[in-house]
Design an enzyme around this catalytic site. Structure first.
Site, PDB file in Angstrom:
ATOM      1  N   ASP A  63      63.273   3.021  72.793  1.00  0.00           N
ATOM      2  CA  ASP A  63      64.395   3.577  72.044  1.00  0.00           C
ATOM      3  C   ASP A  63      65.642   2.709  72.222  1.00  0.00           C
ATOM      4  O   ASP A  63      65.728   1.870  73.132  1.00  0.00           O
ATOM      5  CB  ASP A  63      64.644   4.997  72.581  1.00  0.00           C
ATOM      6  N   ASP A 111      65.033  10.367  63.031  1.00  0.00           N
ATOM      7  CA  ASP A 111      65.147  11.581  63.831  1.00  0.00           C
ATOM      8  C   ASP A 111      65.076  12.814  62.955  1.00  0.00           C
ATOM      9  O   ASP A 111      64.965  13.928  63.467  1.00  0.00           O
ATOM     10  CB  ASP A 111      66.476  11.587  64.604  1.00  0.00           C
TER      11      ASP A 111
HETATM   12  C1  DGJ Z   1      66.435   9.290  69.991  1.00  0.00           C
HETATM   13  C2  DGJ Z   1      65.041   9.279  69.436  1.00  0.00           C
HETATM   14  O1  DGJ Z   1      65.043   8.961  68.095  1.00  0.00           O
HETATM   15  C3  DGJ Z   1      64.410  10.629  69.700  1.00  0.00           C
HETATM   16  O2  DGJ Z   1      63.129  10.688  69.126  1.00  0.00           O
HETATM   17  C4  DGJ Z   1      64.343  10.851  71.175  1.00  0.00           C
HETATM   18  O3  DGJ Z   1      63.489   9.909  71.755  1.00  0.00           O
HETATM   19  C5  DGJ Z   1      65.738  10.765  71.779  1.00  0.00           C
HETATM   20  N1  DGJ Z   1      66.400   9.550  71.389  1.00  0.00           N
HETATM   21  C6  DGJ Z   1      65.673  10.850  73.262  1.00  0.00           C
HETATM   22  O4  DGJ Z   1      66.873  10.619  73.848  1.00  0.00           O
END
Ligand code: DGJ
Length: 755
Positions: free
Chosen positions: A479, A549
């Site tokens: 990430d 997301d």
């Molecule tokens: C952002 C990501 O896109 C989410 O899927 C998740 O992993 C969060 N970060 C966790 O902090």
């Protein structure tokens, strides 16, 4: 050889069965551009394509020639200041303060295959006969500097890849302040520009605008390619659509700041440029040093946008993505983020994993919150060792327990970041990107580690690889949750601060490269607050990326439709999440959530224990379905049929290479009453094959399905009281949002038969 050189007229013709790309060495020994588009026959001379006229108020290069002005000449890699007044492809500041250059042709080389790019992601070949490369060396003798322009044409794809390399062969110190990967001058401007733009949670929406005289551009200055604009544009003729007409695609294999710009001059020529964003960029090119630009990938399609996308899909799935997972079916995963956020312990995780194993899911992914003091997003980032309060047997113990349930184990990391409340920051406070004497802006309470410094990358590498070595991990979600601000590295002198953004991304690539070499069987999925770094650069290391997301099925129609413009279906991380949806608070049927997510790297983002028995049964069926069809969905030809940006109904389909199997995804956002008859024209089928459509219980020939269309009308909608549609049975209501008929979808599976 698919690259010919006309010795007399000094023209290069790169061609395959679909495209031609023609350039020449002009009278001033610089490179001119003559043609890019559908294949044309080779001839001994293309001189007639060299258009030049005498115009008033123009400056000329030669004293005895009142025509030769670069102002309107179509060029390959133009510079500013010697009669061309458009934006240049590069700019070199010299010791005497001048930026004027004159790069003239010196030599060229044509060879089979394609060379690897040093430290940068790029497309590749497996056999030399898959592509042919032309490398042209230009030299500015005054500053003793060379530019090597590289063009690769693929044998079986309408693709040309390009990049440039600057080599300072002299002893003066130069500063490169612009070094684009691609410049393409086209003879007219009757095009529409397509871009993939958006923001967090609504990434890669398709935007189209008519070209006009002046500049139109998209860019990123955030340190990552960004959710705001994707490093891709297409130019299409106004009458071109998904299936017909001329389209040019331009895609950059890079994950940092970029600029994609189209300049139309007032004589209606179009100049496309694509590369590292020159804003804030400055690279010191000292004696004997080189600078390599990222690779740009140009695609031409005479059959509309779908063909362009299919070309990118094939190239990026098979000759950009690499390694163990490239051709393998992707595991069906379950990720705990939306189910638990930071609040979990080992028992909870095993509960989720157990219920996932029961329905046939293959991989459990533990998301954020497993390390350091990471109980919220204020602390812990950078401390890559397990939080034993939450996970008493650590990651090694937990991964074994998950394995014992019959699942593989995956882990979330965010290696480029640090919270100030962390051991890492307390020990190395000067490792963050931060400008001296200025305050540091934060994003999600976190700071960016200075990946332009090798010692930082080394340290993080050691910490992460220790975890990977000690546990049984088969998947990593990498990430990256903030943009870079106050960009400055304490490791570099003041003159080199303009290099930091690019050096940062080189550091990211370096860490990826080391980890995939050490752990070749780990499947990497890239992520950046969802799809904030969904670009071809990342695909070279991580063959799939969390697309957004926003996991709501209806939102995902637009996101996945837009993403499919360039990126293969196998690369689009797509999960079924819980309702009420956590981003838009919408309820959609579990069937629709899956029907959308099937067209991606499929998984779940919820706690199955929270579902009803009926829903769990559905999940089981979904898992069985995708196991049967994921190979077809990922490797088949994908067609966009009807756009969510223009219609209440979205449709797409995938067809197997032998055209014997196909799956159509059909999604209707809002229900309507007494609606018109509906049919949808399918694509890519064999017109002579008779297909059985399971969901309709009907047989139809391919020609009928493609020319007349597949009838999708719902016979009951003319009469809302018709008992065929109202009401849902009591036990079905839980699957259909309390009986709502919005957000419905269907899959049609087509199988060729002999009947
Ligand atoms: C952002 C990501 O896109 C989410 O899927 C998740 O992993 C969060 N970060 C966790 O902090």
């Amino acid at each position: 050889m698919p690259i010919l050189f006309n010795q007399k007229t000094k023209e290069f013709h790169l061609y395959n069965s679909e495209i031609s790309y023609i350039l020449n060495i002009m009278k001033n020994n610089q490179l001119g551009q003559l043609y890019f588009g559908k294949k044309i026959k080779h001839r001994d001379s293309f001189e007639h394509l060299f258009e030049i006229v005498n115009r008033s108020l123009t400056a000329y290069v030669f004293t005895d020639d009142n025509k030769f002005s670069l102002e309107e000449l179509k060029q390959e890699y133009p510079s500013y200041g010697t009669t061309d007044f458009r934006y240049p492809a590069f700019e070199i500041h010299q010791e005497n303060g001048s930026k004027i250059t004159n790069f003239e042709y010196v030599s060229h080389e044509i060879f089979r295959g394609k060379k690897k790019l040093e430290s940068l992601p790029a497309t590749y070949v497996e056999e030399d006969n898959e592509a042919t490369t032309l490398e042209i060396t230009l030299r500015d003798s005054l500053i003793n500097t060379e530019v090597a322009l590289s063009y690769t044409i693929y044998e079986n794809l309408p693709v040309i890849t390009r990049h440039s390399r600057f080599i300072n062969c002299g002893d003066s110190n130069l500063r490169l302040t612009k070094a684009m990967s691609l410049n393409l001058d086209l003879p007219d401007y009757d095009y529409e520009m397509i871009q993939l733009s958006g923001a967090w949670s609504r990434e890669r929406h398709i935007k189209t605008r008519k070209l006009e005289q002046g500049i139109q551009s998209i860019y990123s200055l955030r340190g990552a390619s960004s959710p705001n604009h994707n490093p891709f544009i297409a130019l299409k003729r106004p009458n071109a659509d998904e299936h017909n007409g001329d389209v040019y695609g331009f895609s950059l294999v890079y994950s940092g700041n970029f600029l994609a710009q189209v300049e139309v001059d007032t004589h209606s020529q179009t100049r496309v440029s694509l590369g590292i964003n020159p804003h804030g960029f400055e690279w010191h090119l000292n004696a004997n040093e080189e600078f390599q630009t990222p690779e740009a990938v140009m695609v031409y399609s005479s059959e509309g946008l779908n063909k362009m996308s299919q070309t990118y899909h094939t190239l990026y799935r098979t000759r950009l993505a690499r390694g163990y997972w490239r051709d393998r079916v992707r595991p069906i995963l379950i990720n705990n983020w939306e189910a638990t956020k930071f609040s979990f312990n080992e028992e909870k995780i095993l509960d989720i994993a157990k219920s996932a194993a029961d329905v046939g899911i293959e991989l459990f992914v533990l998301d954020d919150g497993w390390f350091g003091e990471r109980n919220d997003d204020y602390r812990g980032l950078g401390d890559w060792y397990p939080n034993t309060n939450k996970l008493p047997s650590g990651i090694s113990g937990l991964s074994k327990k998950v394995n014992d349930l019959g699942l593989n184990f995956g882990l979330w990391i965010e290696p480029e970041m640090v919270n100030k409340d962390s051991e890492l920051y307390r020990n190395y406070p000067d490792w963050i990107i931060s400008t001296p004497n200025r305050s540091d802006s934060h994003g999600r309470n976190q700071y960016v580690l200075d990946f332009s410094r090798h010692e930082v990358v080394d340290y993080i590498h050691e910490m992460i690889s220790k975890v990977l070595r000690e546990s049984n991990i088969s998947y990593i979600k990498w990430d990256m949750n903030r943009s870079i601000t106050e960009c400055y590295s304490k490791a570099f002198p003041k003159e080199q601060q303009g290099e930091v953004m690019h050096r940062y991304i080189l550091g990211v690539y370096d860490l990826y490269e080391r980890l995939i070499n050490e752990f070749p069987k780990i499947l990497f999925e890239s992520c950046s607050s969802g799809g904030g770094r969904f670009d071809p650069g990342m695909l070279y290391y991580a063959p799939q990326a969390w697309a957004s997301d926003d996991s709501d099925a209806i939102e995902r129609l637009k996101i996945q439709y837009g993403t499919s413009m360039v990126y293969p279906i196998s690369s689009i991380g797509a999960h079924v999440s819980e309702i009420v949806n956590q981003q838009v608070f919408r309820n959609t049927p579990i069937e629709t959530r899956a029907n959308v997510a099937y067209f991606g790297a499929f998984g779940y983002e919820l706690d199955l224990n929270e579902l009803t028995e009926l829903e769990k049964q559905k999940v089981k069926e979904q898992v069985e379905f995708i196991k049967q069809y994921r190979e077809l969905i990922h490797k088949g030809k994908f067609y966009r049929l009807q756009s969510p940006f223009e219609n209440n109904i979205t449709a797409w389909m995938v067809v197997s290479d032998d055209k014997k199997e196909a799956i159509v995804g059909w999604y209707k956002v809002l229900n309507d009453v007494n609606e018109s008859f509906k049919r949808i024209k399918l694509k890519g089928l064999n017109e002579n094959l008779n297909y059985y459509i399971e969901q309709k219980g009907e047989y139809h020939y391919g020609d009928e399905l493609m020319n007349l269309g597949m009838i999708t009308s719902d016979y009951a909608v003319g009469d809302p009281c018709n008992e065929e549609i109202l009401p849902y049975m009591e036990d079905e209501k839980e699957l259909y949002c309390n009986g709502s008929r919005d957000f419905l979808s269907k899959l049609f599976i087509l199988k060729a038969t002999e009947e």
